[in-house]
Each structure stands twice: as C-alpha cells, then as structure tokens.
Design a protein around this motif. Structure first.
Motif, PDB file in Angstrom:
ATOM      1  N   SER A 161      58.564 -26.277 -49.581  1.00  0.00           N
ATOM      2  CA  SER A 161      59.753 -27.124 -49.538  1.00  0.00           C
ATOM      3  C   SER A 161      60.976 -26.363 -50.037  1.00  0.00           C
ATOM      4  N   HIS A 162      62.136 -26.833 -49.575  1.00  0.00           N
ATOM      5  CA  HIS A 162      63.422 -26.250 -49.979  1.00  0.00           C
ATOM      6  C   HIS A 162      64.463 -27.362 -49.966  1.00  0.00           C
ATOM      7  N   ASP A 163      65.213 -27.467 -51.039  1.00  0.00           N
ATOM      8  CA  ASP A 163      66.248 -28.505 -51.156  1.00  0.00           C
ATOM      9  C   ASP A 163      65.703 -29.906 -50.873  1.00  0.00           C
ATOM     10  N   GLY A 164      64.489 -30.169 -51.344  1.00  0.00           N
ATOM     11  CA  GLY A 164      63.901 -31.491 -51.190  1.00  0.00           C
ATOM     12  C   GLY A 164      63.307 -31.788 -49.828  1.00  0.00           C
ATOM     13  N   ARG A 165      63.346 -30.825 -48.902  1.00  0.00           N
ATOM     14  CA  ARG A 165      62.788 -31.029 -47.557  1.00  0.00           C
ATOM     15  C   ARG A 165      61.509 -30.214 -47.398  1.00  0.00           C
ATOM     16  N   VAL A 166      60.527 -30.790 -46.762  1.00  0.00           N
ATOM     17  CA  VAL A 166      59.294 -30.068 -46.461  1.00  0.00           C
ATOM     18  C   VAL A 166      59.551 -29.177 -45.256  1.00  0.00           C
ATOM     19  N   LEU A 167      59.327 -27.871 -45.441  1.00  0.00           N
ATOM     20  CA  LEU A 167      59.491 -26.913 -44.345  1.00  0.00           C
ATOM     21  C   LEU A 167      58.213 -26.774 -43.531  1.00  0.00           C
ATOM     22  N   ARG A 218      53.591 -27.469 -43.830  1.00  0.00           N
ATOM     23  CA  ARG A 218      52.379 -27.855 -44.547  1.00  0.00           C
ATOM     24  C   ARG A 218      51.216 -27.151 -43.853  1.00  0.00           C
TER      25      ARG A 218
END
Length: 141
Positions: free
Chosen positions: A42-48, A50
């Motif tokens: 994740s980055h800045d609260g977003r899942v990139l 899984r």
C-alpha cells in the motif's frame, strides 16, 4: 500459541522505468493456510497490489534466484545492504510486453518474519485439511 504472524515493513517499489518509492508491505501468515504468505502493498492509504506467496519460495529467494512464472525472487547485495528483489509480472500490455513491478525488501527483516512463521508451523509440519478443501471445491463447482 498464536496461529498467525503479522508484520508491516517499509519496502521500495518500482514499476516500469520509474524510480523507487517507499511502500508499506503488510505481511501475513496464518497456520490455517500453512504454505502461504500474504503480502499487501500500500501507498498513501491505497492498496497497490495483493499477492499470495509461497512461504518456502520466499525463503529460498533470500539465498538465490527462484521462480520462472509471474513471481520471481532473488537476493541483491549492494555493499553491506542486503535486499530481496521481488519481481511481479502482470497482465499483457498493448505493446506485447507485460506489466511489471519490482519490490525491494530489506532481507534481514523478511528473514526475521519467516523465522516467526516457522515458530508457528515448522517446515514439514504443514497440514492441509483435504476434506475441507474438497468441500470448498465441490461447493463452488
């Protein structure tokens, strides 16, 4: 005994020809799924992304190159800094290539996480509940 291990590590992410940038990697291990490690980036609260990774393949990647498919690991040493390079290949691009992401992790942190998973379920002691698995497969199909 606690049947799971959870760790959050800061790793370096590179997609395509971009520079590396930090991401959080949330690693999870559950004794109910003893062969797998779940990695959520994740980055800045977003899942990139899984990914569900093979625990022993991850361990082998700390020692040498492994993987020939969509997931590949290998150790990288730069001076005294030891990293695990994790390459993930995705869907096809319009130019015929494939989307690619590379994550670099501090190898000693990954090794420490894997040691904790081995305390929960030692290698060779993994158990698969075949009846439960077959029930799931038959219910879905």
């Amino acid at each position: 005994m606690i049947p799971f291990v959870r760790k959050t590590l800061v790793m370096q992410f590179r997609a395509g020809a971009t520079n590396r940038f930090p991401v959080l990697a949330h690693l999870g291990y559950d004794a109910e799924d003893p062969f797998a490690v779940t990695a959520v980036f994740s980055h800045d609260g977003r899942v990139l992304a899984r990914w569900r990774l093979d625990r022993e393949m991850l361990a082998a990647g700390l020692r040498g190159p492994v993987g020939v498919g969509d997931v590949r690991f290998r150790p990288v040493a730069t001076g005294q800094w030891e990293e695990l390079r994790m390459e993930f290949l995705g869907d096809a691009r319009t130019d015929g290539g494939r989307h690619q992401a590379v994550v670099f992790a501090w190898a000693p942190a990954v090794a420490a996480f894997l040691r904790e998973t081995r305390e929960v379920v030692p290698p060779g002691r993994e158990r698969v509940r075949v009846d439960d698995f077959l029930t799931q497969v038959l219910a879905g199909g």
